[in-house]
Design an enzyme around this catalytic site. Structure first.
Site, PDB file in Angstrom:
ATOM      1  N   HIS A 238       8.895  -9.091   1.006  1.00 32.60           N
ATOM      2  CA  HIS A 238       8.785  -7.942   0.110  1.00 32.60           C
ATOM      3  C   HIS A 238       9.532  -8.240  -1.181  1.00 32.60           C
ATOM      4  O   HIS A 238      10.668  -8.745  -1.143  1.00 32.60           O
ATOM      5  CB  HIS A 238       9.466  -6.710   0.727  1.00 32.60           C
ATOM      6  CG  HIS A 238       8.856  -6.192   1.981  1.00 32.60           C
ATOM      7  ND1 HIS A 238       7.985  -5.127   1.996  1.00 32.60           N
ATOM      8  CD2 HIS A 238       9.003  -6.571   3.281  1.00 32.60           C
ATOM      9  CE1 HIS A 238       7.628  -4.866   3.250  1.00 32.60           C
ATOM     10  NE2 HIS A 238       8.234  -5.728   4.053  1.00 32.60           N
TER      11      HIS A 238
ATOM     12  N   HIS B 208       6.009 -11.941   5.950  1.00 33.36           N
ATOM     13  CA  HIS B 208       5.785 -11.555   4.549  1.00 33.36           C
ATOM     14  C   HIS B 208       7.107 -11.258   3.890  1.00 33.36           C
ATOM     15  O   HIS B 208       8.060 -10.834   4.542  1.00 33.36           O
ATOM     16  CB  HIS B 208       4.835 -10.359   4.457  1.00 33.36           C
ATOM     17  CG  HIS B 208       5.238  -9.207   5.315  1.00 33.36           C
ATOM     18  ND1 HIS B 208       5.008  -9.186   6.675  1.00 33.36           N
ATOM     19  CD2 HIS B 208       5.894  -8.064   5.028  1.00 33.36           C
ATOM     20  CE1 HIS B 208       5.486  -8.058   7.186  1.00 33.36           C
ATOM     21  NE2 HIS B 208       6.040  -7.362   6.210  1.00 33.36           N
TER      22      HIS B 208
ATOM     23  N   GLN C  26      10.074  -4.439  11.191  1.00 35.03           N
ATOM     24  CA  GLN C  26       8.828  -5.152  10.883  1.00 35.03           C
ATOM     25  C   GLN C  26       7.652  -4.436  11.546  1.00 35.03           C
ATOM     26  O   GLN C  26       7.671  -4.207  12.758  1.00 35.03           O
ATOM     27  CB  GLN C  26       8.901  -6.601  11.375  1.00 35.03           C
ATOM     28  CG  GLN C  26       7.689  -7.429  10.978  1.00 35.03           C
ATOM     29  CD  GLN C  26       7.830  -8.901  11.395  1.00 35.03           C
ATOM     30  OE1 GLN C  26       8.733  -9.261  12.150  1.00 35.03           O
ATOM     31  NE2 GLN C  26       6.938  -9.743  10.902  1.00 35.03           N
TER      32      GLN C  26
ATOM     33  N   ILE D 180       0.821  -1.219   0.000  1.00 29.23           N
ATOM     34  CA  ILE D 180       0.000   0.000   0.000  1.00 29.23           C
ATOM     35  C   ILE D 180       0.856   1.271   0.000  1.00 29.23           C
ATOM     36  O   ILE D 180       0.422   2.327  -0.437  1.00 29.23           O
ATOM     37  CB  ILE D 180      -0.972  -0.029   1.212  1.00 29.23           C
ATOM     38  CG1 ILE D 180      -2.186   0.817   0.986  1.00 29.23           C
ATOM     39  CG2 ILE D 180      -0.292   0.366   2.507  1.00 29.23           C
ATOM     40  CD1 ILE D 180      -3.293   0.575   2.008  1.00 29.23           C
TER      41      ILE D 180
END
Ligand code: 5GP
Ligand code: ZN
Length: 111
Positions: A101, A99, A93, A31
């Site tokens: 990237h 996750h 983090q 985002i």
């Protein structure tokens, strides 16, 4: 996992277009992109950091790393990209759901 923003995205409670999805993982756009192209690859199961790895989770992470190169063309990453996994406070983090990237779409500096 309650109150995990990525679990909510995975569950469809927060809308976020999936660029790739299978039974174990999804890929979405970050985002707040830190590069021209910035994607997040995440397991559907909730765990926060690599420290919480067990055999089943390791298989999922292995699967994610096997899928990533198959998506290079589709994601516009054929010229190369950076893979980042931030871990914990010092690692920067901010979302405690593991996750990966993927950053690319341009020549990245500053490493
Ligand atoms: P971290 O800082 O934990 O390594 O990465 C978390 C990333 O998730 C950040 O780059 C942040 O921009 C992204 N992010 C946080 N909330 C959302 C969201 O609701 N949707 C999407 N697509 N990305 C998010
Ligand atoms: Zn989660």
């Amino acid at each position: 996992m309650e109150n995990c923003i990525f679990c909510k995205i995975i569950a469809g409670e927060i809308p976020s277009p999936r660029l790739y999805e299978d039974d174990q993982m999804i890929v979405i756009r970050d985002i707040e992109p830190r590069a021209k192209l910035h994607y997040l690859c995440m397991p559907k199961v909730h765990f926060a950091t690599l420290k919480e790895m067990d055999d089943a989770r390791a298989e999922i992470v292995k699967h994610i790393f096997a899928v990533i190169p198959t998506l290079e063309k589709e994601l516009g990453l054929e010229e190369g990209y950076r893979v980042v996994i931030n871990q914990g406070t010092n690692g920067g983090q901010t979302v405690p759901h593991l996750h990966i990237h993927l950053l690319g779409g341009e020549v990245l500096g500053g490493f």
